[in-house]
Design a protein around this motif. Structure first.
Motif, mmCIF file in Angstrom:
data_model
loop_
_atom_site.group_PDB
_atom_site.id
_atom_site.type_symbol
_atom_site.label_atom_id
_atom_site.label_comp_id
_atom_site.label_asym_id
_atom_site.label_seq_id
_atom_site.Cartn_x
_atom_site.Cartn_y
_atom_site.Cartn_z
ATOM 1 N N SER A 239 -7.965 0.415 -6.878
ATOM 2 C CA SER A 239 -8.772 -0.807 -6.886
ATOM 3 C C SER A 239 -9.941 -0.713 -5.909
ATOM 4 O O SER A 239 -10.827 -1.571 -5.906
ATOM 5 N N GLY A 240 -9.966 0.333 -5.075
ATOM 6 C CA GLY A 240 -11.110 0.591 -4.201
ATOM 7 C C GLY A 240 -11.305 -0.432 -3.113
ATOM 8 O O GLY A 240 -12.407 -0.972 -2.956
ATOM 9 N N ASP A 241 -10.235 -0.705 -2.354
ATOM 10 C CA ASP A 241 -10.368 -1.655 -1.257
ATOM 11 C C ASP A 241 -9.341 -1.373 -0.173
ATOM 12 O O ASP A 241 -8.362 -0.661 -0.386
ATOM 13 N N VAL A 242 -9.594 -1.915 0.997
ATOM 14 C CA VAL A 242 -8.635 -1.910 2.099
ATOM 15 C C VAL A 242 -8.312 -3.361 2.394
ATOM 16 O O VAL A 242 -9.212 -4.164 2.690
ATOM 17 N N THR A 243 -7.042 -3.710 2.305
ATOM 18 C CA THR A 243 -6.586 -5.082 2.492
ATOM 19 C C THR A 243 -5.806 -5.177 3.787
ATOM 20 O O THR A 243 -5.080 -4.251 4.147
ATOM 21 N N TRP A 244 -5.981 -6.284 4.504
ATOM 22 C CA TRP A 244 -5.179 -6.481 5.710
ATOM 23 C C TRP A 244 -4.301 -7.713 5.560
ATOM 24 O O TRP A 244 -4.637 -8.664 4.855
ATOM 25 N N PHE A 245 -3.150 -7.650 6.236
ATOM 26 C CA PHE A 245 -2.121 -8.670 6.158
ATOM 27 C C PHE A 245 -1.695 -9.071 7.567
ATOM 28 O O PHE A 245 -1.549 -8.206 8.439
ATOM 29 N N SER A 246 -1.480 -10.366 7.784
ATOM 30 C CA SER A 246 -0.798 -10.797 9.000
ATOM 31 C C SER A 246 0.697 -10.604 8.784
ATOM 32 O O SER A 246 1.187 -10.608 7.651
ATOM 33 N N LEU A 247 1.435 -10.423 9.864
ATOM 34 C CA LEU A 247 2.856 -10.099 9.780
ATOM 35 C C LEU A 247 3.687 -11.209 10.394
ATOM 36 O O LEU A 247 3.467 -11.613 11.537
ATOM 37 N N ASP A 248 4.636 -11.708 9.620
ATOM 38 C CA ASP A 248 5.538 -12.739 10.121
ATOM 39 C C ASP A 248 6.439 -12.116 11.178
ATOM 40 O O ASP A 248 7.179 -11.170 10.884
ATOM 41 N N PRO A 249 6.416 -12.603 12.409
ATOM 42 C CA PRO A 249 7.209 -11.966 13.473
ATOM 43 C C PRO A 249 8.716 -12.096 13.276
ATOM 44 O O PRO A 249 9.469 -11.303 13.826
#
Length: 346
Positions: A314-324
């Motif tokens: 898909s040609g992208d870099v995705t970032w995610f927050s992480l539930d602690p």
């Protein structure tokens, strides 16, 4: 923008230029939101699919994943990498991974099934000739993927004494040391036949390692003993809650810095899986899976409470927050990087 040692945090992204990728992309990392902002790109090395930073963070090393494999070094003191010399041939084909170990850059050469050591000079530049190549031998039961060795990753162990290489073609993990600048086999440890090990990550406690398998959608939990360089498989944990419809192709693997979670990516299902680490690290329990918010997640990286995913197709870099509490990722944003293949944070 916060910084580290007077230098702002950055992400270095590799890509496949043969598939339209921009080469090496540098992005600023917002420490609060995890957001990436593209700063520059350099397109002078064919298929820089995997990257690694020096210990000081001022030199970036990149493979050239081509038939005539090579490795190159870049100065990254500014926002645009500057190549420090011509690429150095690694004497192997299709290098897919590299790491810095004992004064050398090691490359895992998938096509030729070998590991190469390239000396690093005091200023971080590379010597012009590789000092040694360790050629793997063997095969596995898969009729198409395991007819020969396919080294997919090589990295130091937490003690810094050993280099550990993962071979998809031979269903094994090799433990090596450097002798006169050449990688020398210390031990080879067999994993389950047909599993197709791809990448390994160590628990921060140093006593366990986790291997994600490409040909079967599992993670193998192993006990690691740095005193004698031994790896003992203990169990396998499925990365998916049910059987996949087809080949799943697990890819990336990362252990959280606090050792509480292991996260993997699976390309055929376009999902991220989260495992809770139990005990001292000897067991994994699948918490759940979430969409990767792209297609064909090739690699994952974690830093500052955020997870970054390179979605190749898909040609992208995705970032995610992480539930602690649960460790589950929640999508926060993305940037376009055609044919993205890896993310390194520094």
């Amino acid at each position: 923008m916060a910084d580290l040692g007077g230098r702002r945090r950055r992400a270095f992204i590799g890509s496949f230029t043969a598939a339209g990728g921009p080469g090496i992309v540098v992005a600023a990392v917002d420490p609060v939101s995890g957001a990436l902002t593209v700063l520059s790109s350099v397109n002078g090395l064919p298929d820089p699919s995997y990257l690694a930073l020096s210990a000081t963070g001022d030199t970036l090393y990149a493979v050239s994943e081509t038939a005539d494999g090579a490795v190159a070094a870049y100065r990254v003191t500014g926002d645009a990498p500057e190549q420090t010399g011509p690429p150095v041939p690694v004497g192997g084909s299709g290098p897919t991974h590299l790491s810095v170990f004992d004064g050398h850059v090691l490359t895992a050469n998938y096509g030729s099934g070998s590991v190469t050591a390239v000396p690093v000079r005091a200023d971080g530049t590379l010597a012009r000739v590789a000092s040694g190549v360790l050629r793997h031998t063997g095969s596995g039961p898969h009729p198409r993927r395991q007819q020969a060795p396919h080294a997919h990753q090589v990295q130091p162990d937490p003690s810094g004494r050993w280099a550990v290489s993962v071979d998809l073609g031979t269903d094994s993990v090799r433990v090596c040391a450097l002798r006169d600048g050449s990688p020398v086999l210390h031990r080879e440890h067999a994993l389950r036949p047909g599993s197709g090990p791809r990448h390994l990550a160590f628990h921060p406690g140093g006593g366990y390692a986790y291997v994600v398998n490409e040909l079967t959608p599992t993670v193998t939990v192993c006990r690691w003993d740095a005193s004698d360089g031994s790896l003992k498989p203990l169990a396998e944990a499925a990365v998916l809650p049910g059987a996949p419809a087809g080949d799943a192709y697990p890819s990336g693997l990362v252990v959280s810095p606090d050792g509480r979670f292991v996260r993997t990516a699976t390309r055929g299902e376009d999902v991220l899986s989260v495992f809770a680490v139990e005990g001292a690290g000897e067991a994994l329990r699948l918490v759940g899976t979430v969409p990767c918010a792209g297609h064909w997640p090739r690699a994952v990286a974690e830093s500052g409470g955020f997870l970054y995913v390179a979605n190749e197709r898909s040609g992208d870099v995705t970032w995610f927050s992480l539930d602690p509490a649960t460790g589950l990722p929640r999508r926060s944003g993305s940037i376009a990087v055609p044919a993205a293949s890896c993310v390194v944070l520094g």
